[in-house]
Motif scaffolding. Sequence first.
Motif, PDB file in Angstrom:
ATOM      1  N   LYS A  12       0.835  -1.210   0.000  1.00  0.00           N
ATOM      2  CA  LYS A  12       0.000   0.000   0.000  1.00  0.00           C
ATOM      3  C   LYS A  12       0.862   1.249   0.000  1.00  0.00           C
ATOM      4  O   LYS A  12       0.580   2.207  -0.705  1.00  0.00           O
ATOM      5  N   ARG A  13       1.932   1.226   0.820  1.00  0.00           N
ATOM      6  CA  ARG A  13       2.822   2.395   0.865  1.00  0.00           C
ATOM      7  C   ARG A  13       3.500   2.603  -0.490  1.00  0.00           C
ATOM      8  O   ARG A  13       3.605   3.724  -0.967  1.00  0.00           O
ATOM      9  N   GLN A  14       3.928   1.504  -1.120  1.00  0.00           N
ATOM     10  CA  GLN A  14       4.575   1.624  -2.430  1.00  0.00           C
ATOM     11  C   GLN A  14       3.609   2.184  -3.468  1.00  0.00           C
ATOM     12  O   GLN A  14       3.974   3.027  -4.274  1.00  0.00           O
ATOM     13  N   SER A  15       2.359   1.703  -3.444  1.00  0.00           N
ATOM     14  CA  SER A  15       1.409   2.178  -4.447  1.00  0.00           C
ATOM     15  C   SER A  15       1.020   3.633  -4.182  1.00  0.00           C
ATOM     16  O   SER A  15       0.718   4.364  -5.126  1.00  0.00           O
ATOM     17  N   SER A  16       1.041   4.042  -2.905  1.00  0.00           N
ATOM     18  CA  SER A  16       0.724   5.448  -2.635  1.00  0.00           C
ATOM     19  C   SER A  16       1.836   6.367  -3.137  1.00  0.00           C
ATOM     20  O   SER A  16       1.596   7.538  -3.430  1.00  0.00           O
ATOM     21  N   MET A  17       3.052   5.832  -3.253  1.00  0.00           N
ATOM     22  CA  MET A  17       4.158   6.627  -3.800  1.00  0.00           C
ATOM     23  C   MET A  17       3.896   6.984  -5.263  1.00  0.00           C
ATOM     24  O   MET A  17       4.442   7.954  -5.778  1.00  0.00           O
ATOM     25  N   MET A  18       3.042   6.189  -5.923  1.00  0.00           N
ATOM     26  CA  MET A  18       2.732   6.470  -7.325  1.00  0.00           C
ATOM     27  C   MET A  18       2.001   7.784  -7.500  1.00  0.00           C
ATOM     28  O   MET A  18       2.016   8.367  -8.575  1.00  0.00           O
ATOM     29  N   SER A  19       1.358   8.240  -6.415  1.00  0.00           N
ATOM     30  CA  SER A  19       0.659   9.520  -6.515  1.00  0.00           C
ATOM     31  C   SER A  19       1.662  10.668  -6.676  1.00  0.00           C
ATOM     32  O   SER A  19       1.281  11.777  -7.016  1.00  0.00           O
ATOM     33  N   LEU A  20       2.938  10.378  -6.436  1.00  0.00           N
ATOM     34  CA  LEU A  20       3.971  11.407  -6.604  1.00  0.00           C
ATOM     35  C   LEU A  20       4.467  11.496  -8.045  1.00  0.00           C
ATOM     36  O   LEU A  20       5.284  12.356  -8.363  1.00  0.00           O
ATOM     37  N   ILE A  21       3.971  10.603  -8.901  1.00  0.00           N
ATOM     38  CA  ILE A  21       4.459  10.554 -10.289  1.00  0.00           C
ATOM     39  C   ILE A  21       4.351  11.901 -11.012  1.00  0.00           C
ATOM     40  O   ILE A  21       5.297  12.297 -11.675  1.00  0.00           O
ATOM     41  N   PRO A  22       3.240  12.639 -10.866  1.00  0.00           N
ATOM     42  CA  PRO A  22       3.178  13.925 -11.582  1.00  0.00           C
ATOM     43  C   PRO A  22       4.201  14.938 -11.097  1.00  0.00           C
ATOM     44  O   PRO A  22       4.535  15.874 -11.809  1.00  0.00           O
ATOM     45  N   VAL A  23       4.739  14.768  -9.884  1.00  0.00           N
ATOM     46  CA  VAL A  23       5.666  15.744  -9.309  1.00  0.00           C
ATOM     47  C   VAL A  23       7.020  15.713 -10.027  1.00  0.00           C
ATOM     48  O   VAL A  23       7.624  16.760 -10.269  1.00  0.00           O
ATOM     49  N   VAL A  24       7.485  14.528 -10.400  1.00  0.00           N
ATOM     50  CA  VAL A  24       8.814  14.396 -11.017  1.00  0.00           C
ATOM     51  C   VAL A  24       8.891  15.157 -12.350  1.00  0.00           C
ATOM     52  O   VAL A  24       9.766  16.019 -12.514  1.00  0.00           O
ATOM     53  N   PRO A  25       7.982  14.883 -13.308  1.00  0.00           N
ATOM     54  CA  PRO A  25       8.058  15.646 -14.559  1.00  0.00           C
ATOM     55  C   PRO A  25       7.808  17.136 -14.353  1.00  0.00           C
ATOM     56  O   PRO A  25       8.361  17.962 -15.070  1.00  0.00           O
ATOM     57  N   MET A  26       6.991  17.471 -13.308  1.00  0.00           N
ATOM     58  CA  MET A  26       6.716  18.880 -13.047  1.00  0.00           C
ATOM     59  C   MET A  26       8.005  19.599 -12.639  1.00  0.00           C
ATOM     60  O   MET A  26       8.298  20.685 -13.139  1.00  0.00           O
ATOM     61  N   SER A  27       8.792  18.965 -11.766  1.00  0.00           N
ATOM     62  CA  SER A  27      10.036  19.604 -11.338  1.00  0.00           C
ATOM     63  C   SER A  27      11.020  19.700 -12.500  1.00  0.00           C
ATOM     64  O   SER A  27      11.741  20.685 -12.617  1.00  0.00           O
ATOM     65  N   ILE A  28      11.039  18.693 -13.382  1.00  0.00           N
ATOM     66  CA  ILE A  28      11.913  18.736 -14.566  1.00  0.00           C
ATOM     67  C   ILE A  28      11.472  19.874 -15.485  1.00  0.00           C
ATOM     68  O   ILE A  28      12.281  20.651 -15.986  1.00  0.00           O
ATOM     69  N   THR A  29      10.139  19.973 -15.679  1.00  0.00           N
ATOM     70  CA  THR A  29       9.586  21.006 -16.554  1.00  0.00           C
ATOM     71  C   THR A  29       9.941  22.401 -16.031  1.00  0.00           C
ATOM     72  O   THR A  29      10.369  23.275 -16.793  1.00  0.00           O
ATOM     73  N   ILE A  30       9.791  22.600 -14.721  1.00  0.00           N
ATOM     74  CA  ILE A  30      10.077  23.913 -14.134  1.00  0.00           C
ATOM     75  C   ILE A  30      11.588  24.182 -14.156  1.00  0.00           C
ATOM     76  O   ILE A  30      12.035  25.261 -14.548  1.00  0.00           O
ATOM     77  N   GLN A  31      12.378  23.174 -13.793  1.00  0.00           N
ATOM     78  CA  GLN A  31      13.837  23.319 -13.726  1.00  0.00           C
ATOM     79  C   GLN A  31      14.431  23.745 -15.068  1.00  0.00           C
ATOM     80  O   GLN A  31      15.295  24.618 -15.128  1.00  0.00           O
ATOM     81  N   PHE A  32      13.953  23.122 -16.135  1.00  0.00           N
ATOM     82  CA  PHE A  32      14.536  23.391 -17.451  1.00  0.00           C
ATOM     83  C   PHE A  32      13.685  24.333 -18.296  1.00  0.00           C
ATOM     84  O   PHE A  32      13.969  24.540 -19.479  1.00  0.00           O
ATOM     85  N   GLY A  33      12.629  24.883 -17.710  1.00  0.00           N
ATOM     86  CA  GLY A  33      11.784  25.832 -18.416  1.00  0.00           C
ATOM     87  C   GLY A  33      11.112  25.227 -19.637  1.00  0.00           C
ATOM     88  O   GLY A  33      10.974  25.885 -20.667  1.00  0.00           O
ATOM     89  N   LEU A  34      10.699  23.971 -19.520  1.00  0.00           N
ATOM     90  CA  LEU A  34      10.081  23.287 -20.658  1.00  0.00           C
ATOM     91  C   LEU A  34       8.599  23.649 -20.778  1.00  0.00           C
ATOM     92  O   LEU A  34       7.982  24.118 -19.827  1.00  0.00           O
ATOM     93  N   SER A  35       8.050  23.402 -21.948  1.00  0.00           N
ATOM     94  CA  SER A  35       6.639  23.690 -22.215  1.00  0.00           C
ATOM     95  C   SER A  35       5.741  22.683 -21.497  1.00  0.00           C
ATOM     96  O   SER A  35       6.121  21.541 -21.262  1.00  0.00           O
ATOM     97  N   VAL A  36       4.527  23.111 -21.177  1.00  0.00           N
ATOM     98  CA  VAL A  36       3.540  22.226 -20.561  1.00  0.00           C
ATOM     99  C   VAL A  36       3.169  21.088 -21.526  1.00  0.00           C
ATOM    100  O   VAL A  36       2.721  20.028 -21.117  1.00  0.00           O
ATOM    101  N   PHE A  37       3.403  21.315 -22.818  1.00  0.00           N
ATOM    102  CA  PHE A  37       3.096  20.275 -23.811  1.00  0.00           C
ATOM    103  C   PHE A  37       4.098  19.120 -23.740  1.00  0.00           C
ATOM    104  O   PHE A  37       3.873  18.068 -24.295  1.00  0.00           O
ATOM    105  N   LEU A  38       5.221  19.344 -23.072  1.00  0.00           N
ATOM    106  CA  LEU A  38       6.154  18.241 -22.816  1.00  0.00           C
ATOM    107  C   LEU A  38       5.829  17.576 -21.482  1.00  0.00           C
ATOM    108  O   LEU A  38       6.085  16.395 -21.286  1.00  0.00           O
ATOM    109  N   TYR A  39       5.254  18.362 -20.563  1.00  0.00           N
ATOM    110  CA  TYR A  39       4.923  17.841 -19.232  1.00  0.00           C
ATOM    111  C   TYR A  39       3.848  16.764 -19.316  1.00  0.00           C
ATOM    112  O   TYR A  39       4.000  15.686 -18.729  1.00  0.00           O
ATOM    113  N   LEU A  40       2.777  17.045 -20.049  1.00  0.00           N
ATOM    114  CA  LEU A  40       1.653  16.101 -20.107  1.00  0.00           C
ATOM    115  C   LEU A  40       2.049  14.729 -20.668  1.00  0.00           C
ATOM    116  O   LEU A  40       1.735  13.704 -20.060  1.00  0.00           O
TER     117      LEU A  40
END
Length: 99
Positions: free
Chosen positions: A43-71
């Motif tokens: 259960k704890r491992q599967s709840s970590m999956m809810s963090l999946i959107p955070v990783v690409p979001m931080s990459i997108t913000i860090q490198f100033g990428l378009s939201v069209f790459l984030y999705l």
Amino acid sequence: MPVCDSCKQEWSWKETMSGSLMWKSKAKCPYCGEEQYMTAKSKRQSSMMSLIPVVPMSITIQFGLSVFLYLPMVIVLGLLAGSLAPRYIKLASYEEPLW
Ligand SMILES: [Zn+2]
């Protein structure tokens, strides 16, 4: 793949994903009919999956990428995590407390 704690039968990927296991953390074994629960660790491992959107979001913000790459990154990571999840699920015949 998850193994039934009661009859020791291994569930297929399809059986794991098609049952209520992923949504309710419990499902009836397709072989013996006993109610099976995800272990607290699973259960704890599967709840970590809810963090999946955070990783690409931080990459997108860090490198100033378009939201069209984030999705597409979120969709690909979500599909990947969803398809791999049943490999890490462990089952128990009783509901374990989370903490
Ligand atoms: Zn079983």
